[in-house]
Motif scaffolding. Structure first.
Motif, PDB file in Angstrom:
ATOM      1  N   GLU A  29      -0.024  44.525  18.777  1.00 23.93           N
ATOM      2  CA  GLU A  29      -1.234  45.204  18.288  1.00 23.93           C
ATOM      3  C   GLU A  29      -1.088  45.668  16.843  1.00 23.93           C
ATOM      4  N   TRP A  30       0.139  45.845  16.371  1.00 19.76           N
ATOM      5  CA  TRP A  30       0.338  46.351  15.014  1.00 19.76           C
ATOM      6  C   TRP A  30       1.211  45.472  14.131  1.00 19.76           C
ATOM      7  N   ASP A  31       1.989  44.580  14.712  1.00 26.18           N
ATOM      8  CA  ASP A  31       2.878  43.723  13.916  1.00 26.18           C
ATOM      9  C   ASP A  31       2.302  42.315  13.833  1.00 26.18           C
ATOM     10  N   PRO A  32       1.771  41.923  12.657  1.00 27.06           N
ATOM     11  CA  PRO A  32       1.203  40.577  12.537  1.00 27.06           C
ATOM     12  C   PRO A  32       2.235  39.467  12.725  1.00 27.06           C
ATOM     13  N   GLY A  33       3.523  39.806  12.661  1.00 27.99           N
ATOM     14  CA  GLY A  33       4.570  38.815  12.892  1.00 27.99           C
ATOM     15  C   GLY A  33       4.872  38.595  14.362  1.00 27.99           C
ATOM     16  N   THR A  34       4.221  39.357  15.236  1.00 28.90           N
ATOM     17  CA  THR A  34       4.405  39.193  16.683  1.00 28.90           C
ATOM     18  C   THR A  34       3.096  38.698  17.274  1.00 28.90           C
ATOM     19  N   ALA A  35       3.068  37.430  17.649  1.00 31.27           N
ATOM     20  CA  ALA A  35       1.846  36.827  18.185  1.00 31.27           C
ATOM     21  C   ALA A  35       1.607  37.242  19.633  1.00 31.27           C
ATOM     22  N   VAL A  36       2.681  37.343  20.393  1.00 29.93           N
ATOM     23  CA  VAL A  36       2.584  37.659  21.825  1.00 29.93           C
ATOM     24  C   VAL A  36       3.709  38.623  22.176  1.00 29.93           C
ATOM     25  N   MET A  37       3.399  39.599  23.015  1.00 29.16           N
ATOM     26  CA  MET A  37       4.431  40.476  23.559  1.00 29.16           C
ATOM     27  C   MET A  37       4.028  40.793  24.988  1.00 29.16           C
ATOM     28  N   ASP A  38       4.786  40.278  25.931  1.00 33.44           N
ATOM     29  CA  ASP A  38       4.494  40.484  27.344  1.00 33.44           C
ATOM     30  C   ASP A  38       5.580  41.320  27.991  1.00 33.44           C
ATOM     31  N   LYS A  39       5.146  42.246  28.821  1.00 32.24           N
ATOM     32  CA  LYS A  39       6.046  43.096  29.593  1.00 32.24           C
ATOM     33  C   LYS A  39       6.510  42.293  30.807  1.00 32.24           C
ATOM     34  N   LEU A  40       7.812  42.177  30.991  1.00 27.50           N
ATOM     35  CA  LEU A  40       8.342  41.423  32.126  1.00 27.50           C
ATOM     36  C   LEU A  40       8.810  42.335  33.255  1.00 27.50           C
ATOM     37  N   THR A  41       9.022  43.620  32.955  1.00 28.19           N
ATOM     38  CA  THR A  41       9.494  44.583  33.943  1.00 28.19           C
ATOM     39  C   THR A  41       8.389  45.600  34.190  1.00 28.19           C
ATOM     40  N   GLU A  42       8.073  45.845  35.435  1.00 28.59           N
ATOM     41  CA  GLU A  42       7.034  46.825  35.781  1.00 28.59           C
ATOM     42  C   GLU A  42       7.609  48.236  35.760  1.00 28.59           C
ATOM     43  N   GLY A  43       6.714  49.193  35.680  1.00 27.93           N
ATOM     44  CA  GLY A  43       7.109  50.596  35.741  1.00 27.93           C
ATOM     45  C   GLY A  43       7.315  51.194  34.367  1.00 27.93           C
ATOM     46  N   PRO A  44       7.705  52.484  34.352  1.00 30.96           N
ATOM     47  CA  PRO A  44       7.915  53.169  33.075  1.00 30.96           C
ATOM     48  C   PRO A  44       9.069  52.542  32.303  1.00 30.96           C
ATOM     49  N   VAL A  45       8.989  52.632  30.995  1.00 34.91           N
ATOM     50  CA  VAL A  45      10.028  52.068  30.136  1.00 34.91           C
ATOM     51  C   VAL A  45      11.360  52.743  30.438  1.00 34.91           C
ATOM     52  N   ALA A  46      12.397  51.929  30.586  1.00 34.38           N
ATOM     53  CA  ALA A  46      13.742  52.422  30.869  1.00 34.38           C
ATOM     54  C   ALA A  46      14.749  51.415  30.329  1.00 34.38           C
ATOM     55  N   VAL A  47      15.998  51.832  30.234  1.00 38.09           N
ATOM     56  CA  VAL A  47      17.054  50.898  29.853  1.00 38.09           C
ATOM     57  C   VAL A  47      17.039  49.745  30.848  1.00 38.09           C
ATOM     58  N   GLY A  48      17.116  48.514  30.337  1.00 34.95           N
ATOM     59  CA  GLY A  48      17.048  47.319  31.173  1.00 34.95           C
ATOM     60  C   GLY A  48      15.668  46.699  31.231  1.00 34.95           C
ATOM     61  N   HIS A  49      14.663  47.418  30.768  1.00 35.48           N
ATOM     62  CA  HIS A  49      13.288  46.896  30.732  1.00 35.48           C
ATOM     63  C   HIS A  49      13.262  45.640  29.862  1.00 35.48           C
ATOM     64  N   ARG A  50      12.523  44.615  30.284  1.00 35.86           N
ATOM     65  CA  ARG A  50      12.531  43.329  29.569  1.00 35.86           C
ATOM     66  C   ARG A  50      11.132  42.956  29.075  1.00 35.86           C
ATOM     67  N   TYR A  51      11.120  42.242  27.944  1.00 35.85           N
ATOM     68  CA  TYR A  51       9.886  41.765  27.315  1.00 35.85           C
ATOM     69  C   TYR A  51      10.082  40.338  26.837  1.00 35.85           C
ATOM     70  N   HIS A  52       8.985  39.589  26.836  1.00 33.42           N
ATOM     71  CA  HIS A  52       8.966  38.255  26.227  1.00 33.42           C
ATOM     72  C   HIS A  52       8.074  38.340  24.991  1.00 33.42           C
ATOM     73  N   ALA A  53       8.590  37.882  23.872  1.00 28.15           N
ATOM     74  CA  ALA A  53       7.815  37.887  22.630  1.00 28.15           C
ATOM     75  C   ALA A  53       7.731  36.490  22.062  1.00 28.15           C
ATOM     76  N   GLU A  54       6.675  36.268  21.312  1.00 24.82           N
ATOM     77  CA  GLU A  54       6.580  35.076  20.472  1.00 24.82           C
ATOM     78  C   GLU A  54       6.361  35.588  19.065  1.00 24.82           C
ATOM     79  N   ALA A  55       7.406  35.454  18.248  1.00 29.45           N
ATOM     80  CA  ALA A  55       7.359  35.931  16.874  1.00 29.45           C
ATOM     81  C   ALA A  55       6.951  34.784  15.964  1.00 29.45           C
TER      82      ALA A  55
END
Length: 143
Positions: A29-55
């Motif tokens: 939403e704010w970084d024009p260099g990041t085309a896609v950012m998907d949350k791969l882990t459900e629930g509140p953000v915590a250590v181990g939480h995973r994301y898929h990005a397309e930069a």
């Protein structure tokens, strides 16, 4: 290692700014260099939480898998992997009397054999800084 960093001041309270930024799926939403950012882990953000990005880098989409490796107070650090590099993104938010200040740091370690090209790639990474910081500033002010 290539380091790209900058600060952004915001009128938002530190807690509000950090709550938004630590939900890393908002990055596109704010970084024009990041085309896609998907949350791969459900629930509140915590250590181990995973994301898929397309930069977007050099006009190509590059897939990067991120994992939260540090999360405390108003600090989050993620490790991203791509076949040609490892990225570390850190967001630190501190309180100011007029709101907050966000320090965003991205570090890139280029894998062999592309490591030899690192001096030539550094300007390409540095070009990502200002548009990301401007987008971050605008997004925080719109919240």
């Amino acid at each position: 290692m290539i380091t790209v960093a900058g600060t952004v001041a915001s009128s938002l309270p530190a807690r509000t700014a950090f709550a938004y930024l630590s939900a890393f799926e908002h990055t596109s939403e704010w970084d024009p260099g990041t085309a896609v950012m998907d949350k791969l882990t459900e629930g509140p953000v915590a250590v181990g939480h995973r994301y898929h990005a397309e930069a977007l880098f050099r006009d190509k989409r590059q897939p990067i898998e991120y994992e939260v490796i540090e999360l405390f107070d108003n600090h989050i650090k993620l490790r991203g992997e791509h076949r040609n590099l490892v990225a570390f993104d850190s967001i630190d938010v501190r309180s100011l009397s007029s709101g907050s200040e966000v320090l965003y740091t991205a570090q890139f370690s280029i894998n062999w054999p592309y490591k030899l090209l690192q001096p030539f790639l550094k300007p390409q990474f540095m070009k990502l800084r200002d548009p990301a910081l401007n987008g971050l500033r605008q997004k925080l002010e719109s919240l």
